[in-house]
Design an enzyme around this catalytic site. Structure first.
Site, PDB file in Angstrom:
ATOM      1  N   HIS A  94       1.070  -5.329  -5.829  1.00 18.71           N
ATOM      2  CA  HIS A  94       0.252  -5.177  -4.622  1.00 18.71           C
ATOM      3  C   HIS A  94       0.368  -6.352  -3.645  1.00 18.71           C
ATOM      4  O   HIS A  94      -0.616  -6.786  -3.046  1.00 18.71           O
ATOM      5  CB  HIS A  94      -1.203  -4.961  -4.990  1.00 18.71           C
ATOM      6  CG  HIS A  94      -1.484  -3.622  -5.613  1.00 18.71           C
ATOM      7  ND1 HIS A  94      -0.667  -2.532  -5.425  1.00 18.71           N
ATOM      8  CD2 HIS A  94      -2.507  -3.194  -6.430  1.00 18.71           C
ATOM      9  CE1 HIS A  94      -1.170  -1.498  -6.096  1.00 18.71           C
ATOM     10  NE2 HIS A  94      -2.275  -1.878  -6.708  1.00 18.71           N
TER      11      HIS A  94
ATOM     12  N   GLU B 171      -3.440   6.606  -4.525  1.00 22.06           N
ATOM     13  CA  GLU B 171      -2.785   5.676  -3.619  1.00 22.06           C
ATOM     14  C   GLU B 171      -1.497   6.311  -3.074  1.00 22.06           C
ATOM     15  O   GLU B 171      -0.499   6.389  -3.779  1.00 22.06           O
ATOM     16  CB  GLU B 171      -2.470   4.374  -4.352  1.00 22.06           C
ATOM     17  CG  GLU B 171      -3.676   3.721  -5.004  1.00 22.06           C
ATOM     18  CD  GLU B 171      -3.278   2.777  -6.111  1.00 22.06           C
ATOM     19  OE1 GLU B 171      -2.522   1.822  -5.827  1.00 22.06           O
ATOM     20  OE2 GLU B 171      -3.693   3.007  -7.263  1.00 22.06           O
TER      21      GLU B 171
ATOM     22  N   HIS C  58      -6.556   1.264  -1.354  1.00 21.99           N
ATOM     23  CA  HIS C  58      -6.866   1.302  -2.790  1.00 21.99           C
ATOM     24  C   HIS C  58      -8.321   1.722  -3.043  1.00 21.99           C
ATOM     25  O   HIS C  58      -8.994   1.140  -3.897  1.00 21.99           O
ATOM     26  CB  HIS C  58      -6.589  -0.057  -3.419  1.00 21.99           C
ATOM     27  CG  HIS C  58      -6.265  -0.011  -4.879  1.00 21.99           C
ATOM     28  ND1 HIS C  58      -7.179   0.370  -5.834  1.00 21.99           N
ATOM     29  CD2 HIS C  58      -5.113  -0.285  -5.546  1.00 21.99           C
ATOM     30  CE1 HIS C  58      -6.624   0.300  -7.034  1.00 21.99           C
ATOM     31  NE2 HIS C  58      -5.359  -0.091  -6.886  1.00 21.99           N
TER      32      HIS C  58
END
Length: 327
Positions: free
Chosen positions: A103, A291, A174
């Site tokens: 991420h 996501e 997210h």
């Protein structure tokens, strides 16, 4: 204009923007582009927040690991070994999810304060990610625009980015969804449909291993709606692939409240994460993340849809969250 939501330890102010249209109320933070809350009615007209989040800034600062509601970048999901090669040059990233990068690194887009300006129906967040930030090449000018549709109150998140040097980009949000209400407990009983005949096979570190596998006859088959359960942190290869306009690819429903979430996107994949490792104020399985994104480790997988962005090109991606009820 946004309202003051809190202040970071260095004095940087964080603002909250409230959007309201078509029966939907959304709150967005300039810290991390966080989707703090989404309030929608159930079949009886009772409104509840259906996104896991916190009432104050300190809640987000103390609970950064799960990326609650955050805007993720430069690269959503994992990059194997925290490295990739682009145009013959190797770039090394932080291994914040050992042995991989996750991420965007420990100081990714989710931990930055974004500039904000009002747009019709919403707010546009923007920032400049300097060359070398978290190991990624190129100066990236990036924006994420959150708007509510006038009819129906669907939430749109439109991403754009340009670079001055070749780089990789993969952005997502997210949010953890619990359509029974953010504080209602485990969401494993929600029913889910995903238009994906294949799923990315992964190794023990959740890095792609081999070609995507057919979902038929496996626990990954959500082509017909069924209860979600637990044990998922996997990328589903959407049947539609990359598209210029957002197409509906998934539907999540809470049978008890009747609330329904539809997900439309331009992206080729959706990562289903059942939040089995949540700790603190929320427990394992209290939310479901969907996501929308390109596939994990794409910079190292030439057979996957490309995440490369080059000078003169514009990165564009859009995801639309629609809200409704079922009798």
């Amino acid at each position: 204009m946004g309202e003051l939501f809190g202040t970071l330890s260095d004095g940087t102010p964080v603002h909250r923007w409230t959007l309201e249209r078509g029966g939907t109320r959304v709150r967005v933070l300039t810290y991390g582009g966080v989707l703090q809350s989404v309030e929608v009615p159930d079949r009886d007209g009772r409104t509840a927040d259906v996104v896991l989040g916190f009432a104050d800034l300190d809640g987000y600062l103390r609970n950064q690991g799960p990326f609650f509601g955050a805007l993720i970048g430069r690269y959503a999901n994992r990059i194997a070994g925290g490295r990739f090669v682009l145009d013959g040059r190797e770039y090394r990233l932080a291994r914040n999810n050992p042995p991989n990068s996750l991420h965007g690194g420990p100081l990714g887009f989710d931990k930055r304060v974004w500039d904000a300006e009002a747009v019709e129906g919403g707010v546009r967040l923007s920032r400049v990610s300097p060359d070398g930030e978290e190991g990624f090449p190129g100066r990236l000018e990036v924006a994420a625009t959150y708007t509510l549709d006038e009819d129906g109150g669907a939430l749109r998140i439109a991403y754009e980015a340009v670079t001055d040097a070749p780089t990789v980009v993969n952005l997502t949000n997210h949010a953890y969804w619990n359509l029974a209400g953010a504080t209602s407990g485990n969401a494993g009983g929600h029913e889910l449909r995903i238009d994906a005949a294949r799923v990315t096979s992964v190794d023990a570190d959740l890095i792609p291993a081999g070609e995507p596998a057919e979902v038929a006859g496996t626990r990954f088959d959500f082509r017909q709606a069924r209860k979600v359960g637990a044990g998922y942190d996997h990328n589903f290869v959407l049947d539609k692939g990359v598209t210029a306009a957002a197409e509906t690819v998934a539907e999540l429903c809470d049978p008890a409240s009747g609330r329904v979430l539809t997900v439309a996107t331009t992206e080729p994949g959706v990562q289903l994460y059942t939040a089995d490792h949540l700790e603190g104020p929320f427990g394992p399985g209290d939310g479901i993340a969907l996501e929308t994104q390109h596939f994990p480790d794409s910079p190292n997988r030439p057979r996957f849809p490309s995440t490369e962005l080059r000078p003169g090109d514009v990165y564009r991606s859009e995801t639309v969250y629609g809200f409704g009820v079922r009798a």
